[in-house]
Design a protein around this motif. Structure first.
Motif, PDB file in Angstrom:
ATOM      1  N   ARG A 266       0.825  -1.210   0.000  1.00 50.14           N
ATOM      2  CA  ARG A 266       0.000   0.000   0.000  1.00 50.14           C
ATOM      3  C   ARG A 266       0.859   1.259   0.000  1.00 50.14           C
ATOM      4  O   ARG A 266       0.478   2.285  -0.555  1.00 50.14           O
ATOM      5  N   ALA A 267       2.051   1.186   0.600  1.00 56.21           N
ATOM      6  CA  ALA A 267       2.965   2.339   0.596  1.00 56.21           C
ATOM      7  C   ALA A 267       3.394   2.679  -0.829  1.00 56.21           C
ATOM      8  O   ALA A 267       3.727   3.822  -1.126  1.00 56.21           O
ATOM      9  N   LYS A 268       3.356   1.685  -1.705  1.00 58.71           N
ATOM     10  CA  LYS A 268       3.767   1.897  -3.098  1.00 58.71           C
ATOM     11  C   LYS A 268       2.591   2.198  -4.025  1.00 58.71           C
ATOM     12  O   LYS A 268       2.726   3.002  -4.936  1.00 58.71           O
ATOM     13  N   VAL A 269       1.443   1.534  -3.805  1.00 55.91           N
ATOM     14  CA  VAL A 269       0.321   1.683  -4.729  1.00 55.91           C
ATOM     15  C   VAL A 269      -0.816   2.522  -4.169  1.00 55.91           C
ATOM     16  O   VAL A 269      -1.802   2.756  -4.870  1.00 55.91           O
ATOM     17  N   GLY A 270      -0.684   2.963  -2.934  1.00 56.34           N
ATOM     18  CA  GLY A 270      -1.770   3.740  -2.336  1.00 56.34           C
ATOM     19  C   GLY A 270      -3.016   2.883  -2.168  1.00 56.34           C
ATOM     20  O   GLY A 270      -2.925   1.705  -1.835  1.00 56.34           O
ATOM     21  N   SER A 271      -4.161   3.469  -2.453  1.00 56.00           N
ATOM     22  CA  SER A 271      -5.415   2.726  -2.301  1.00 56.00           C
ATOM     23  C   SER A 271      -5.915   2.129  -3.612  1.00 56.00           C
ATOM     24  O   SER A 271      -7.025   1.632  -3.680  1.00 56.00           O
ATOM     25  N   ASP A 272      -5.063   2.180  -4.657  1.00 50.68           N
ATOM     26  CA  ASP A 272      -5.431   1.593  -5.949  1.00 50.68           C
ATOM     27  C   ASP A 272      -5.752   0.109  -5.793  1.00 50.68           C
ATOM     28  O   ASP A 272      -5.315  -0.530  -4.832  1.00 50.68           O
ATOM     29  N   PRO A 273      -6.494  -0.473  -6.755  1.00 54.35           N
ATOM     30  CA  PRO A 273      -6.843  -1.894  -6.656  1.00 54.35           C
ATOM     31  C   PRO A 273      -5.612  -2.788  -6.507  1.00 54.35           C
ATOM     32  O   PRO A 273      -4.628  -2.631  -7.227  1.00 54.35           O
ATOM     33  N   LEU A 274      -5.690  -3.678  -5.567  1.00 52.67           N
ATOM     34  CA  LEU A 274      -4.609  -4.605  -5.261  1.00 52.67           C
ATOM     35  C   LEU A 274      -5.168  -6.025  -5.302  1.00 52.67           C
ATOM     36  O   LEU A 274      -6.149  -6.306  -4.628  1.00 52.67           O
ATOM     37  N   PRO A 275      -4.579  -6.906  -6.114  1.00 52.56           N
ATOM     38  CA  PRO A 275      -5.048  -8.296  -6.107  1.00 52.56           C
ATOM     39  C   PRO A 275      -4.447  -9.024  -4.897  1.00 52.56           C
ATOM     40  O   PRO A 275      -3.240  -8.966  -4.668  1.00 52.56           O
ATOM     41  N   LEU A 276      -5.299  -9.678  -4.125  1.00 55.22           N
ATOM     42  CA  LEU A 276      -4.843 -10.407  -2.952  1.00 55.22           C
ATOM     43  C   LEU A 276      -5.514 -11.772  -2.880  1.00 55.22           C
ATOM     44  O   LEU A 276      -6.697 -11.905  -3.189  1.00 55.22           O
ATOM     45  N   PRO A 277      -4.768 -12.784  -2.443  1.00 57.13           N
ATOM     46  CA  PRO A 277      -5.361 -14.105  -2.252  1.00 57.13           C
ATOM     47  C   PRO A 277      -5.993 -14.205  -0.866  1.00 57.13           C
ATOM     48  O   PRO A 277      -5.441 -13.710   0.124  1.00 57.13           O
TER      49      PRO A 277
END
Length: 160
Positions: free
Chosen positions: A11-22
């Protein structure tokens, strides 16, 4: 359980942008066929035990870990239920997540169900005929866990 360190680093790198997580969804059944639910501390909704997998963690191990962390129960997984990409979700803090959720059926081997962390405010056993509302993907996992059909479900999969 707080946000895992690896997610905070991402999150420190992508902010609140969509993140794929398992993630995992555990359907825990007791010897009477009742279903274990937790009442979430963030929404106050009843839910199956769910959680985010740690990097490199196998889904079954993650489901077993999440059940123990949230309820204090020791379980073993006995069946794969589903593999599903969920719609984009947005957390209360604005973080966006695309979950790849793996559903697993579990049975209790030891312990007494209790609130065991800060993710839930209540834990309870429910008769399948008297369940509170669940999100559609969790309801699908529950229906699959209660089914005699041993096949796992996945969107787009054609049964053989």
């Amino acid at each position: 359980m707080p946000i895992p360190e690896f997610v905070l680093a991402l999150r420190a790198k992508v902010g609140s942008d969509p993140l794929p997580l398992p993630g995992v969804i555990a359907v825990v059944l007791d010897e009477h066929g009742r279903v274990l639910l937790v009442r979430r501390s963030d929404t106050h909704d009843w839910a199956l035990t769910t959680g985010c997998l740690e990097p490199g963690e196998q889904p079954v191990a993650g489901a077993v870990r999440e059940v123990h962390e949230e309820t204090g129960l020791d379980v073993v997984a006995d069946r794969l239920l589903s593999v599903e990409a969920l719609d984009l979700s947005v957390a209360p803090n604005g973080d966006q997540v695309h979950w790849l959720a793996v559903g697993v059926r579990c049975r209790v081997t030891d312990g007494t169900a209790r609130v065991n962390d800060d993710e839930s405010i209540q834990v309870g056993w429910f008769d399948p005929a008297e369940m509170p509302p669940l999100p559609p993907h969790q309801r699908r996992c529950l229906d699959l866990a209660l089914s005699e059909d041993p096949h796992a479900w996945a969107a787009g999969l054609t049964a053989v």
